[in-house]
Every structure is written in C-alpha cells, then in structure tokens.
Enzyme design. Structure first.
Site, PDB file in Angstrom:
ATOM      1  N   SER A 142       0.871  -1.182   0.000  1.00  0.00           N
ATOM      2  CA  SER A 142       0.000   0.000   0.000  1.00  0.00           C
ATOM      3  C   SER A 142       0.899   1.220   0.000  1.00  0.00           C
ATOM      4  O   SER A 142       2.083   1.120   0.375  1.00  0.00           O
ATOM      5  CB  SER A 142      -0.852   0.001   1.282  1.00  0.00           C
ATOM      6  OG  SER A 142      -1.470   1.260   1.477  1.00  0.00           O
ATOM      7  N   TYR A 155      -1.541  -0.610  10.450  1.00  0.00           N
ATOM      8  CA  TYR A 155      -1.515  -0.820   8.996  1.00  0.00           C
ATOM      9  C   TYR A 155      -0.172  -0.365   8.422  1.00  0.00           C
ATOM     10  O   TYR A 155       0.457  -1.069   7.637  1.00  0.00           O
ATOM     11  CB  TYR A 155      -2.677  -0.031   8.389  1.00  0.00           C
ATOM     12  CG  TYR A 155      -3.030  -0.390   6.966  1.00  0.00           C
ATOM     13  CD1 TYR A 155      -3.622  -1.607   6.658  1.00  0.00           C
ATOM     14  CD2 TYR A 155      -2.815   0.518   5.936  1.00  0.00           C
ATOM     15  CE1 TYR A 155      -3.980  -1.915   5.355  1.00  0.00           C
ATOM     16  CE2 TYR A 155      -3.176   0.214   4.631  1.00  0.00           C
ATOM     17  CZ  TYR A 155      -3.763  -1.001   4.339  1.00  0.00           C
ATOM     18  OH  TYR A 155      -4.115  -1.301   3.044  1.00  0.00           O
TER      19      TYR A 155
HETATM   20  P1  NAD Z   1     -11.285  -6.449   0.935  1.00  0.00           P
HETATM   21  O1  NAD Z   1     -11.713  -6.253   2.346  1.00  0.00           O
HETATM   22  O2  NAD Z   1     -12.248  -6.184  -0.170  1.00  0.00           O
HETATM   23  O3  NAD Z   1     -10.706  -7.934   0.731  1.00  0.00           O
HETATM   24  C1  NAD Z   1      -9.869  -8.517   1.667  1.00  0.00           C
HETATM   25  C2  NAD Z   1      -9.762 -10.012   1.379  1.00  0.00           C
HETATM   26  O4  NAD Z   1      -8.926 -10.598   2.391  1.00  0.00           O
HETATM   27  C3  NAD Z   1     -11.098 -10.742   1.447  1.00  0.00           C
HETATM   28  O5  NAD Z   1     -11.143 -11.756   0.469  1.00  0.00           O
HETATM   29  C4  NAD Z   1     -11.069 -11.352   2.848  1.00  0.00           C
HETATM   30  O6  NAD Z   1     -11.886 -12.506   2.959  1.00  0.00           O
HETATM   31  C5  NAD Z   1      -9.602 -11.694   2.966  1.00  0.00           C
HETATM   32  N1  NAD Z   1      -9.187 -11.902   4.354  1.00  0.00           N
HETATM   33  C6  NAD Z   1      -9.252 -11.025   5.390  1.00  0.00           C
HETATM   34  N2  NAD Z   1      -8.828 -11.616   6.515  1.00  0.00           N
HETATM   35  C7  NAD Z   1      -8.485 -12.889   6.186  1.00  0.00           C
HETATM   36  C8  NAD Z   1      -7.993 -13.998   6.918  1.00  0.00           C
HETATM   37  N3  NAD Z   1      -7.782 -13.944   8.240  1.00  0.00           N
HETATM   38  N4  NAD Z   1      -7.774 -15.151   6.257  1.00  0.00           N
HETATM   39  C9  NAD Z   1      -8.015 -15.248   4.926  1.00  0.00           C
HETATM   40  N5  NAD Z   1      -8.476 -14.228   4.189  1.00  0.00           N
HETATM   41  C10 NAD Z   1      -8.712 -13.065   4.818  1.00  0.00           C
HETATM   42  O7  NAD Z   1      -9.981  -5.528   0.802  1.00  0.00           O
HETATM   43  P2  NAD Z   1      -9.220  -4.889  -0.476  1.00  0.00           P
HETATM   44  O8  NAD Z   1      -9.429  -3.426  -0.426  1.00  0.00           O
HETATM   45  O9  NAD Z   1      -9.498  -5.635  -1.718  1.00  0.00           O
HETATM   46  O10 NAD Z   1      -7.714  -5.117  -0.030  1.00  0.00           O
HETATM   47  C11 NAD Z   1      -6.873  -6.126  -0.582  1.00  0.00           C
HETATM   48  C12 NAD Z   1      -5.432  -5.779  -0.261  1.00  0.00           C
HETATM   49  O11 NAD Z   1      -5.096  -4.528  -0.866  1.00  0.00           O
HETATM   50  C13 NAD Z   1      -5.157  -5.621   1.234  1.00  0.00           C
HETATM   51  O12 NAD Z   1      -3.879  -6.148   1.546  1.00  0.00           O
HETATM   52  C14 NAD Z   1      -5.158  -4.121   1.423  1.00  0.00           C
HETATM   53  O13 NAD Z   1      -4.379  -3.725   2.530  1.00  0.00           O
HETATM   54  C15 NAD Z   1      -4.547  -3.679   0.113  1.00  0.00           C
HETATM   55  N6  NAD Z   1      -4.820  -2.286  -0.245  1.00  0.00           N
HETATM   56  C16 NAD Z   1      -6.090  -1.863  -0.507  1.00  0.00           C
HETATM   57  C17 NAD Z   1      -6.298  -0.537  -0.844  1.00  0.00           C
HETATM   58  C18 NAD Z   1      -7.652   0.000  -1.182  1.00  0.00           C
HETATM   59  O14 NAD Z   1      -7.767   1.213  -1.413  1.00  0.00           O
HETATM   60  N7  NAD Z   1      -8.682  -0.822  -1.235  1.00  0.00           N
HETATM   61  C19 NAD Z   1      -5.228   0.353  -0.916  1.00  0.00           C
HETATM   62  C20 NAD Z   1      -3.949  -0.116  -0.632  1.00  0.00           C
HETATM   63  C21 NAD Z   1      -3.767  -1.434  -0.311  1.00  0.00           C
END
Ligand code: NAD
Length: 260
Positions: A142, A155
């Site tokens: 991120s 985070y």
């Molecule tokens: P999201 O909440 O839509 O998806 C998260 C996924 O992780 C889901 O499939 C959930 O079931 C899974 N998960 C969570 N805890 C778990 C566990 N204990 N065991 C197995 N699976 C688990 O989130 P997202 O926004 O798609 O984020 C995905 C990645 O991208 C993350 O690492 C997040 O930090 C990173 N990210 C997201 C953004 C954003 O703006 N959305 C920005 C920077 C980084």
C-alpha cells in the site's frame, strides 16, 4: 499468456484479490482462491471462474491469522500442483485508531494477516518454486508502506514490513527466475475502503458522496479512485516475461500521492 501456470491469490473472495484472480484466470492461469466467505459465495465464485474463463479453479479455506493453517494449505497445494507458479499475497485488514486506543487484538491480527502470512506462504512456496526455477511473488502492500499516517500505526507497520520482506526475498532469489515485488495501491474502491468512507461520513455528518470526495481529497491528487482493473493489470505485468528483471520494487499506483 499464463496457461499452465498455477496461481494462489490470498484474499480473493473480494475486492482487489478477486480482480487479480479474474485477470490471471482470463490469461489462462489455474486459480486457487482463498478468503473468508460462506460456502454459497465460494460455490458461486468457483462456478464463475469455470464458466467465464474455462480454467481449473479451487477454493482453499485458510484463516491467514493461523500459521498452522497456512502450512497445511501450502503443503496441500505443493502436493496437488508440484509447485505454485504465482503467489499473490493480497489478503489484508485495516483498523484506524490512535495508538493509545489501538485494540491489542486488532494489532495482533493485522500483523498476522498483513505481514506474517506472507512470510509463511513465501517460505513454504519457495523450495518448490526454486526446484522448477520459475516463480512470481507479488505482495499487495500500500502507499501506507511508503508513508505514515495518523491513525494507521498498525496498517503502516505491517505494510512497511511487507515491503521490507519483498526486497529481501527479491535479493535472496535475484539469481533465479523467481521475482518478488510489491504493489502499493492508493485508494481503490473496495469494501475495505468503503468502511473508512462510512466512518468518515458518520464522524463528520456527511453523506456518502461528500465523504468519498473528502477521503479522496485527503491525499489522492487525481481526485479519483484507482480501479481494480488497473491494479490487476500491474500484477499481470509482474507475471509477464517483460518483468523478468523487475525485482524488489514497491510500485505505487496511487493517482500521484507519493509524487507529492
Ligand atoms: P477487501 O476487504 O475487499 O478484501 C480482503 C480479502 O482478504 C477478502 O477476500 C477477505 O476474505 C480476505 N481476508 C481477510 N482476513 C483474512 C484472513 N484472516 N484469512 C483469509 N483471508 C482473509 O480488501 P481490499 O481493499 O481488496 O484489499 C486487498 C489488499 O489490498 C489488502 O492487503 C489491502 O491492505 C490492500 N490495499 C487496498 C487498498 C484500497 O484502497 N482498497 C489500498 C492499498 C492497499
């Protein structure tokens, strides 16, 4: 073309992970999905992958907070496929709170899912990848791995840590055909971000549109979300031959945030 490649995408039942899994499947990869989801949702997802992309797909249940479950998952996958070709460590969780009030259990879960899980998947995937001398490891970090932010101690710590892990693994594999890189998204509209929009709306008495604009205005110079497809495209590039010598980068896709 990723035909014949086997990809595990953690946290692929939602958001960015699901978009990445769809993109890799569209390019022909065999997909291993993972995440926290109920059985009906998992069945529907697997059917979508089979019907839309015509690739083999399986769902691998694993709570990534639990190292023993990760070991079991990785042993099963190495046994089933010989080796993973592509490992996308995408699962992540968020909690926003000043450090004095940061719940200790949330800190522990965040370290486990956002950081330690990648340590465990990588260390257990690498021996078989090395034996085949090909592999792609992509860690979903991120811009919070590149910048600090009040309220995001947990985070920020995990995402900075994940980028450090990425660089060192890239160096340990530098003389092989295995690469390890990190993607640093800015704001992407997923359930993880919508929760932060909802919290902002509630805190400041805003409607959804006003809270969304405020969140983007806080630090995304483009004023727009990065799209799921754009992140998936960068991941696909890392998996391509053109990226053979891209090693250990933390590549921001953030609408200009880290340029400022
Ligand atoms: P999201 O909440 O839509 O998806 C998260 C996924 O992780 C889901 O499939 C959930 O079931 C899974 N998960 C969570 N805890 C778990 C566990 N204990 N065991 C197995 N699976 C688990 O989130 P997202 O926004 O798609 O984020 C995905 C990645 O991208 C993350 O690492 C997040 O930090 C990173 N990210 C997201 C953004 C954003 O703006 N959305 C920005 C920077 C980084």
């Amino acid at each position: 073309d990723l035909s014949g490649r086997v990809a595990l995408v953690t946290g692929s039942t939602s958001g960015i992970g699901l978009a990445v899994a769809r993109r890799l499947a569209r390019s022909g990869a065999t997909l291993v999905l993972n995440g926290l989801a109920d059985a009906d949702a998992v069945d529907a997802l697997c059917a979508e992958f089979r019907d839309t992309y015509g690739v083999p797909v399986r769902f691998q249940a694993c709570d990534l907070r639990k190292p023993a479950q990760i070991e079991t998952m990785m042993a099963e996958l190495n046994h089933a496929y010989g080796a993973l070709d592509i490992l996308v460590n995408n699962a992540g969780i968020q909690h926003v709170s000043q450090i004095e009030a940061f719940p200790v259990d949330k800190w522990d879960d965040m370290i486990a899912v956002n950081l330690s899980a990648s340590f465990h998947t990588i260390r257990t995937a690498l021996p078989a990848m090395r034996a085949r001398n090909w592999g792609r490891i992509v860690n979903m970090a991120s811009i919070s791995g590149l910048r600090g932010r009040a309220g995001k101690t947990g985070y920020n710590a995990t995402k900075h840590g994940l980028i450090g892990l990425t660089k060192s693994v890239a160096l340990e594999t530098a003389q092989t055909a295995i690469t390890c890189n990190a993607i640093c998204p800015g704001w992407v509209h997923t359930p993880l971000v919508q929760k932060q929009i909802d919290a902002l709306a509630e805190r400041e008495g805003l409607d959804n549109a006003a809270a969304t604009n405020k969140l983007l205005g806080l630090r995304q110079p483009s004023g727009k979300f990065v799209t799921l497809e754009q992140i998936a495209g960068l991941c696909e590039f890392f998996c391509s031959p053109d990226a053979d010598e891209v090693r250990g980068v933390a590549w921001a896709m953030d609408g200009g945030t880290t340029a400022a």
